[in-house]
Design a protein around this motif. Structure first.
Motif, PDB file in Angstrom:
ATOM      1  N   LEU A   1      12.533   6.480  -0.368  1.00  0.00           N
ATOM      2  CA  LEU A   1      11.367   5.735  -0.851  1.00  0.00           C
ATOM      3  C   LEU A   1      11.153   5.968  -2.342  1.00  0.00           C
ATOM      4  CD1 LEU A   1       8.820   6.432   2.054  1.00  0.00           C
ATOM      5  CD2 LEU A   1      10.378   4.478   1.799  1.00  0.00           C
ATOM      6  N   CYS A   2      11.499   7.138  -2.806  1.00  0.00           N
ATOM      7  CA  CYS A   2      11.382   7.431  -4.242  1.00  0.00           C
ATOM      8  C   CYS A   2      12.582   6.917  -5.020  1.00  0.00           C
ATOM      9  CB  CYS A   2      11.260   8.942  -4.470  1.00  0.00           C
ATOM     10  SG  CYS A   2       9.629   9.609  -4.087  1.00  0.00           S
ATOM     11  N   LEU A   3      13.757   7.050  -4.417  1.00  0.00           N
ATOM     12  CA  LEU A   3      14.971   6.696  -5.135  1.00  0.00           C
ATOM     13  C   LEU A   3      15.097   5.187  -5.341  1.00  0.00           C
ATOM     14  CD1 LEU A   3      17.432   9.146  -3.355  1.00  0.00           C
ATOM     15  CD2 LEU A   3      16.550   9.321  -5.680  1.00  0.00           C
ATOM     16  N   ARG A   4      14.498   4.400  -4.440  1.00  0.00           N
ATOM     17  CA  ARG A   4      14.533   2.943  -4.571  1.00  0.00           C
ATOM     18  C   ARG A   4      13.102   2.421  -4.437  1.00  0.00           C
ATOM     19  NH1 ARG A   4      19.498   0.473  -1.200  1.00  0.00           N
ATOM     20  NH2 ARG A   4      18.985  -1.269  -2.580  1.00  0.00           N
ATOM     21  N   PRO A   5      12.291   2.628  -5.452  1.00  0.00           N
ATOM     22  CA  PRO A   5      10.851   2.339  -5.337  1.00  0.00           C
ATOM     23  C   PRO A   5      10.501   0.867  -5.187  1.00  0.00           C
ATOM     24  CG  PRO A   5      11.438   2.892  -7.599  1.00  0.00           C
ATOM     25  CD  PRO A   5      12.653   3.190  -6.771  1.00  0.00           C
ATOM     26  N   TRP A   6      11.418  -0.039  -5.473  1.00  0.00           N
ATOM     27  CA  TRP A   6      11.116  -1.449  -5.257  1.00  0.00           C
ATOM     28  C   TRP A   6      11.210  -1.832  -3.785  1.00  0.00           C
ATOM     29  CZ3 TRP A   6      14.576  -2.565 -10.000  1.00  0.00           C
ATOM     30  CH2 TRP A   6      13.790  -2.542 -11.151  1.00  0.00           C
ATOM     31  N   GLY A   7      11.783  -0.931  -2.967  1.00  0.00           N
ATOM     32  CA  GLY A   7      11.907  -1.212  -1.551  1.00  0.00           C
ATOM     33  C   GLY A   7      13.292  -1.707  -1.196  1.00  0.00           C
ATOM     34  N   GLN A   8      13.614  -1.620   0.071  1.00  0.00           N
ATOM     35  CA  GLN A   8      14.919  -2.043   0.567  1.00  0.00           C
ATOM     36  C   GLN A   8      14.733  -3.174   1.564  1.00  0.00           C
ATOM     37  OE1 GLN A   8      17.642   1.325   1.463  1.00  0.00           O
ATOM     38  NE2 GLN A   8      16.013   2.645   0.682  1.00  0.00           N
TER      39      GLN A   8
ATOM     40  N   ASP B   1      15.742  15.171  10.473  1.00  0.00           N
ATOM     41  CA  ASP B   1      16.613  15.140   9.301  1.00  0.00           C
ATOM     42  C   ASP B   1      16.800  13.707   8.804  1.00  0.00           C
ATOM     43  OD1 ASP B   1      16.906  17.851   9.290  1.00  0.00           O
ATOM     44  OD2 ASP B   1      18.840  17.858  10.318  1.00  0.00           O
ATOM     45  N   ALA B   2      17.013  12.791   9.726  1.00  0.00           N
ATOM     46  CA  ALA B   2      17.183  11.395   9.337  1.00  0.00           C
ATOM     47  C   ALA B   2      15.899  10.850   8.715  1.00  0.00           C
ATOM     48  CB  ALA B   2      17.572  10.562  10.558  1.00  0.00           C
ATOM     49  N   ALA B   3      14.762  11.275   9.247  1.00  0.00           N
ATOM     50  CA  ALA B   3      13.483  10.828   8.691  1.00  0.00           C
ATOM     51  C   ALA B   3      13.303  11.355   7.273  1.00  0.00           C
ATOM     52  CB  ALA B   3      12.332  11.295   9.577  1.00  0.00           C
ATOM     53  N   ARG B   4      13.669  12.611   7.038  1.00  0.00           N
ATOM     54  CA  ARG B   4      13.554  13.161   5.686  1.00  0.00           C
ATOM     55  C   ARG B   4      14.447  12.389   4.714  1.00  0.00           C
ATOM     56  NH1 ARG B   4      12.833  18.061   8.534  1.00  0.00           N
ATOM     57  NH2 ARG B   4      15.080  18.472   8.640  1.00  0.00           N
ATOM     58  N   GLU B   5      15.642  12.025   5.153  1.00  0.00           N
ATOM     59  CA  GLU B   5      16.533  11.233   4.317  1.00  0.00           C
ATOM     60  C   GLU B   5      15.916   9.868   4.012  1.00  0.00           C
ATOM     61  OE1 GLU B   5      20.277  10.762   2.312  1.00  0.00           O
ATOM     62  OE2 GLU B   5      19.428  12.499   3.305  1.00  0.00           O
ATOM     63  N   LEU B   6      15.308   9.289   5.022  1.00  0.00           N
ATOM     64  CA  LEU B   6      14.668   7.986   4.852  1.00  0.00           C
ATOM     65  C   LEU B   6      13.521   8.066   3.857  1.00  0.00           C
ATOM     66  CD1 LEU B   6      15.200   5.246   6.383  1.00  0.00           C
ATOM     67  CD2 LEU B   6      13.174   5.774   7.714  1.00  0.00           C
ATOM     68  N   VAL B   7      12.689   9.081   3.996  1.00  0.00           N
ATOM     69  CA  VAL B   7      11.540   9.244   3.111  1.00  0.00           C
ATOM     70  C   VAL B   7      11.992   9.527   1.678  1.00  0.00           C
ATOM     71  CG1 VAL B   7       9.530  10.696   2.617  1.00  0.00           C
ATOM     72  CG2 VAL B   7       9.978   9.935   4.967  1.00  0.00           C
ATOM     73  N   ALA B   8      13.067  10.283   1.521  1.00  0.00           N
ATOM     74  CA  ALA B   8      13.581  10.550   0.173  1.00  0.00           C
ATOM     75  C   ALA B   8      13.978   9.251  -0.519  1.00  0.00           C
ATOM     76  CB  ALA B   8      14.780  11.496   0.247  1.00  0.00           C
TER      77      ALA B   8
ATOM     78  N   PRO C   1       6.308  13.918   2.735  1.00  0.00           N
ATOM     79  CA  PRO C   1       6.571  12.994   1.630  1.00  0.00           C
ATOM     80  C   PRO C   1       6.247  13.618   0.284  1.00  0.00           C
ATOM     81  CG  PRO C   1       5.205  11.978   3.327  1.00  0.00           C
ATOM     82  CD  PRO C   1       5.249  13.434   3.619  1.00  0.00           C
ATOM     83  N   PRO C   2       6.976  13.241  -0.753  1.00  0.00           N
ATOM     84  CA  PRO C   2       6.645  13.717  -2.100  1.00  0.00           C
ATOM     85  C   PRO C   2       5.224  13.308  -2.481  1.00  0.00           C
ATOM     86  CG  PRO C   2       8.791  12.641  -2.076  1.00  0.00           C
ATOM     87  CD  PRO C   2       8.165  12.377  -0.738  1.00  0.00           C
ATOM     88  N   THR C   3       4.606  14.105  -3.316  1.00  0.00           N
ATOM     89  CA  THR C   3       3.243  13.818  -3.755  1.00  0.00           C
ATOM     90  C   THR C   3       3.140  12.439  -4.392  1.00  0.00           C
ATOM     91  OG1 THR C   3       2.818  16.172  -4.108  1.00  0.00           O
ATOM     92  CG2 THR C   3       1.351  14.616  -5.222  1.00  0.00           C
ATOM     93  N   SER C   4       4.169  12.053  -5.142  1.00  0.00           N
ATOM     94  CA  SER C   4       4.128  10.749  -5.811  1.00  0.00           C
ATOM     95  C   SER C   4       4.071   9.602  -4.809  1.00  0.00           C
ATOM     96  CB  SER C   4       5.349  10.584  -6.716  1.00  0.00           C
ATOM     97  OG  SER C   4       6.556  10.640  -5.958  1.00  0.00           O
ATOM     98  N   VAL C   5       4.723   9.757  -3.661  1.00  0.00           N
ATOM     99  CA  VAL C   5       4.683   8.718  -2.631  1.00  0.00           C
ATOM    100  C   VAL C   5       3.288   8.621  -2.029  1.00  0.00           C
ATOM    101  CG1 VAL C   5       5.529   8.077  -0.342  1.00  0.00           C
ATOM    102  CG2 VAL C   5       7.147   8.825  -2.102  1.00  0.00           C
ATOM    103  N   LEU C   6       2.703   9.761  -1.718  1.00  0.00           N
ATOM    104  CA  LEU C   6       1.348   9.758  -1.165  1.00  0.00           C
ATOM    105  C   LEU C   6       0.348   9.183  -2.165  1.00  0.00           C
ATOM    106  CD1 LEU C   6       1.253  13.228   0.618  1.00  0.00           C
ATOM    107  CD2 LEU C   6       1.334  10.975   1.695  1.00  0.00           C
ATOM    108  N   GLU C   7       0.473   9.573  -3.408  1.00  0.00           N
ATOM    109  CA  GLU C   7      -0.471   9.095  -4.421  1.00  0.00           C
ATOM    110  C   GLU C   7      -0.349   7.590  -4.647  1.00  0.00           C
ATOM    111  OE1 GLU C   7       0.261  11.554  -7.795  1.00  0.00           O
ATOM    112  OE2 GLU C   7      -1.037  13.185  -7.065  1.00  0.00           O
ATOM    113  N   SER C   8       0.817   7.033  -4.391  1.00  0.00           N
ATOM    114  CA  SER C   8       0.975   5.589  -4.571  1.00  0.00           C
ATOM    115  C   SER C   8       0.181   4.789  -3.546  1.00  0.00           C
ATOM    116  CB  SER C   8       2.459   5.205  -4.481  1.00  0.00           C
ATOM    117  OG  SER C   8       2.955   5.367  -3.158  1.00  0.00           O
TER     118      SER C   8
END
Length: 537
Positions: A29-36, A20-27, A278-285
């Motif tokens: 990646l899209c919400l803050r695409p510049w990185g943390q 669950d924590a991993a899914r939150e982490l991966v989500a 991961p969302p398709t957009s993350v993989l495609e990036s």
């Protein structure tokens, strides 16, 4: 909702809180695409000095004041403090010169100058860490500080130590002068030098209104905007405002790190067996890693073998394997370079290239023999770079635990020959012998990040030795107890920095491996100290 409250809810509602924590982490990646990335002392200091017109100026000054160490320096231990201390001291001097004087600024500048003159600039340059462009940054900031001191009003100057700051013995201004002269003469700016735009005195003629970030650096972007005018780069201005808003004034570096963050997070979690989708957009990036010379850490940086290799590894582990032919562009007589013309050698880059080639050979037994030869060659390259004590050290991370886990994982999974197996065993022995009394591991003190890497080393080695089980249990307990501790900066940039999501993913990966080995661990505490960052509102 607080981080701790989110974690408690996750633990209570799920039979697999790590997933669950991993899914939150991966989500995120899209919400803050510049990185943390955690706030940078160096970059924040540069914004104070070169762009006082940017919103958040006073918050950045306050950040520098409260971040100063008791000894007057800023930043991590040893010579790693030099670059952030130069930047912070120069920034506060600039604020003084702008008429924003005060007891706090004067005291802080005086203490910073004392630290610089007393120890940080006194040591031989050969003892300084090999952080990127140190031979450009240090002379540039020493000269700027000396110029600011000479130009201060007498009433202020008389209250500060004023001897000209020297360069460390063995360091000179030759390369800085050469680079500045070439840029002034109209030479094209190499992509990797754009990262240091703020010290190059460059004319802003090579960018336009669509530019987002110069060299993946807030300081370089702010310097470009200060020279060109905010209206000349609306996209860049918006990028900086977003970073400032997210950080409350201080800014991170590097940014953006879109591909770097995604590749390391996805590769690390899947390697440990954590379930993610991961969302398709993350993989495609990540798929640009398969073309040309591969992919870059983020916009504004050149392509490199390290990011390309980890992206390929992540794709393979997520069921999208691709031919790693783009990595051949980085082959050298010594192994594989991070980028062409690299000053130095990175064992972690070569370990990641071994991962990418190893994945390809494992999936394609009839692959071009060149790949198989590369796997055999990289096995020898990595074992030949192992230290006598069993660890590895790298130029992209201050801790030997990071370099060691990269090499151990690559050699254990894809290495060829008896030497590879022996190297893995020696590394595990080093990890066992360097555990701290509180169960942690770390270069300067115990940290969750380094403890996670150490645990991954031990859990990569197939053994039932009781001593390993005891070390793993103690390390697991430390991770659980370190839930509220900040992750210190350990990654190499202009200064040491912390890519927070990558570090959290490493801790999660260690938690998964630990709990898979010790199935009797209470599932209500298997977060192992992972502090979930809520990325949604």
């Amino acid at each position: 909702m607080s981080d701790r409250a989110v974690r408690v809810l996750v633990d209570a509602a799920s039979t697999d809180p790590i997933a669950d924590a991993a899914r939150e982490l991966v989500a995120g990646l899209c919400l803050r695409p510049w990185g943390q990335v955690a706030a940078s002392l160096y970059e924040t200091g540069r914004l104070v000095a070169v762009a006082p017109w940017l919103t958040g100026h006073h918050q950045r000054i306050a950040f520098l004041l409260r971040s100063q160490r008791p000894d007057g320096a800023w930043g991590p231990p040893e010579g790693y403090a030099l670059v952030p201390t130069l930047s912070a001291t120069d920034a506060l001097l600039a604020a003084l010169a702008d008429g924003r004087g005060g007891t706090d600024l004067l005291t802080s500048v005086s203490r910073g100058l004392g630290a610089l003159a007393g120890t940080l600039l006194a040591g031989d340059a050969r003892t300084l860490p090999d952080t990127p462009a140190l031979d450009l940054i240090v002379p540039a900031l020493v000269d700027t500080i000396n110029d600011r001191l000479a130009g201060l009003e007498r009433a202020i100057a008389d209250r500060l130590p004023r001897p000209p700051l020297p360069l460390p013995p063995g360091l000179n201004r030759d390369r800085l002068r050469a680079v500045r002269s070439a840029v002034a003469a109209g030479a094209a700016l190499p992509p990797k030098l754009a990262h240091f735009y703020e010290i190059l005195d460059a004319v802003p003629a090579d960018a336009g209104p669509t530019l987002t970030a110069v060299g993946a650096s807030p300081a370089a972007t702010a310097a470009w905007l200060s020279a060109a005018g905010p209206s000349a780069g609306p996209a860049a201005h918006a990028f900086l405002r977003a970073l400032i808003r997210d950080g409350g004034g201080p800014v991170p570096c590097p940014a953006p790190i879109t591909v770097f963050e995604r590749a390391w997070v996805l590769s690390g979690l899947r390697r440990a067996g954590v379930t993610i989708n991961p969302p398709t957009s993350v993989l495609e990036s990540l798929t640009a890693a398969t073309a040309g010379q591969g992919i870059a850490t983020g916009d504004g940086l050149p392509t490199d073998a390290d990011t390309t290799a980890v992206s390929l590894d992540a794709l393979a582990r997520l069921g999208r394997p691709a031919d790693p032919a783009s990595l051949w562009a980085y082959e050298t007589a010594d192994g594989f370079c991070t980028w062409p013309g690299e000053d130095g050698f990175s064992v972690t880059t070569n370990a990641h290239v071994l991962d990418a080639f190893g994945q390809h050979v494992a999936r394609h037994p009839d692959a071009d023999p060149r790949y198989r030869r590369a796997v055999e060659r990289l096995s020898l390259v990595l074992t030949g770079r192992q230290r006598a004590d069993g660890a590895w050290q790298d130029r992209w991370h201050a801790s030997p635990y990071y370099a060691t886990v990269c090499c151990v994982q690559a050699l254990a999974e894809f290495g060829r020959g008896a030497a590879a197996a022996e190297a893995v065993d020696r590394a595990a022995g080093w990890v066992l012998n360097s555990q701290r009394a509180d169960g942690s591991w770390g270069r300067w003190s115990g940290t969750a990040e380094e403890t996670a890497y150490a645990l991954q080393v031990l859990l990569t080695v197939p053994t039932t030795v009781p001593r390993v089980d005891d070390a793993v249990a103690r390390g697991h307990a430390y991770l659980h107890e370190s839930v509220d501790r900040e992750h210190p900066p350990l990654w190499y940039g202009k200064e040491l920095y912390c890519p927070t999501v990558i570090v959290r993913a490493a801790v999660l990966a260690a938690c998964r491996l630990t709990t898979d080995r010790a199935s009797g661990v209470d599932r209500s505490v298997v977060d192992c100290g992972y502090q979930l960052t809520k990325t949604t509102t």
